[in-house]
Design a protein around this motif. Structure first.
Motif, mmCIF file in Angstrom:
data_model
loop_
_atom_site.group_PDB
_atom_site.id
_atom_site.type_symbol
_atom_site.label_atom_id
_atom_site.label_comp_id
_atom_site.label_asym_id
_atom_site.label_seq_id
_atom_site.Cartn_x
_atom_site.Cartn_y
_atom_site.Cartn_z
ATOM 1 N N LYS A 6 44.823 -6.299 18.022
ATOM 2 C CA LYS A 6 43.497 -5.747 17.762
ATOM 3 C C LYS A 6 43.674 -4.296 17.327
ATOM 4 C CE LYS A 6 41.115 -8.707 20.982
ATOM 5 N NZ LYS A 6 40.207 -8.822 22.101
ATOM 6 N N TYR A 7 42.630 -3.747 16.698
ATOM 7 C CA TYR A 7 42.699 -2.369 16.192
ATOM 8 C C TYR A 7 43.111 -1.402 17.301
ATOM 9 C CZ TYR A 7 41.413 2.151 14.371
ATOM 10 O OH TYR A 7 41.443 3.466 13.980
ATOM 11 N N THR A 8 42.440 -1.497 18.437
ATOM 12 C CA THR A 8 42.712 -0.550 19.524
ATOM 13 C C THR A 8 44.156 -0.651 20.002
ATOM 14 O OG1 THR A 8 40.402 -0.679 20.220
ATOM 15 C CG2 THR A 8 41.952 0.207 21.812
ATOM 16 N N GLU A 9 44.661 -1.857 20.107
ATOM 17 C CA GLU A 9 46.049 -2.051 20.534
ATOM 18 C C GLU A 9 47.020 -1.462 19.516
ATOM 19 O OE1 GLU A 9 45.268 -6.331 22.781
ATOM 20 O OE2 GLU A 9 45.944 -6.301 20.707
ATOM 21 N N PHE A 11 46.392 0.907 17.312
ATOM 22 C CA PHE A 11 46.250 2.356 17.290
ATOM 23 C C PHE A 11 46.951 2.998 18.479
ATOM 24 C CE2 PHE A 11 43.916 6.363 17.903
ATOM 25 C CZ PHE A 11 44.110 6.925 16.660
ATOM 26 N N GLU A 12 46.805 2.389 19.662
ATOM 27 C CA GLU A 12 47.472 2.934 20.854
ATOM 28 C C GLU A 12 48.993 2.863 20.724
ATOM 29 O OE1 GLU A 12 45.741 0.775 24.101
ATOM 30 O OE2 GLU A 12 43.904 1.978 24.059
ATOM 31 N N CYS A 45 45.735 -1.258 10.895
ATOM 32 C CA CYS A 45 44.553 -0.436 11.164
ATOM 33 C C CYS A 45 43.715 -0.238 9.899
ATOM 34 C CB CYS A 45 44.963 0.920 11.753
ATOM 35 S SG CYS A 45 45.592 0.826 13.447
#
Length: 65
Positions: A6-9, A11-12, A45
């Motif tokens: 997922k995007y958040t994963e 990005f992190e 992303c």
């Protein structure tokens, strides 16, 4: 084939790679692998942001009709 994060994963993970590079925690042997992974994460992303932008634009267009 592994599922795309997922995007958040993504990005992190990208932030962690950058932090490790800045802190000097990545050896020269690992650097190429980490930079390659960072490149993949950036593509993920960008793709997700572009898709979200497109979806929002379509929604807004439908509201104007």
């Amino acid at each position: 084939m592994a599922e795309e994060p997922k995007y958040t994963e993504a990005f992190e993970e990208l932030q962690q790679i950058v932090a490790d590079i800045e802190d000097g925690e990545i050896s020269v042997d690992e650097l190429s692998v980490k930079v390659k992974r960072a490149s993949e994460l950036i593509k993920i992303c960008k793709k997700k942001l572009s898709a979200t932008d497109s979806d929002i634009s379509k929604i807004l267009e439908n509201l104007e009709e």
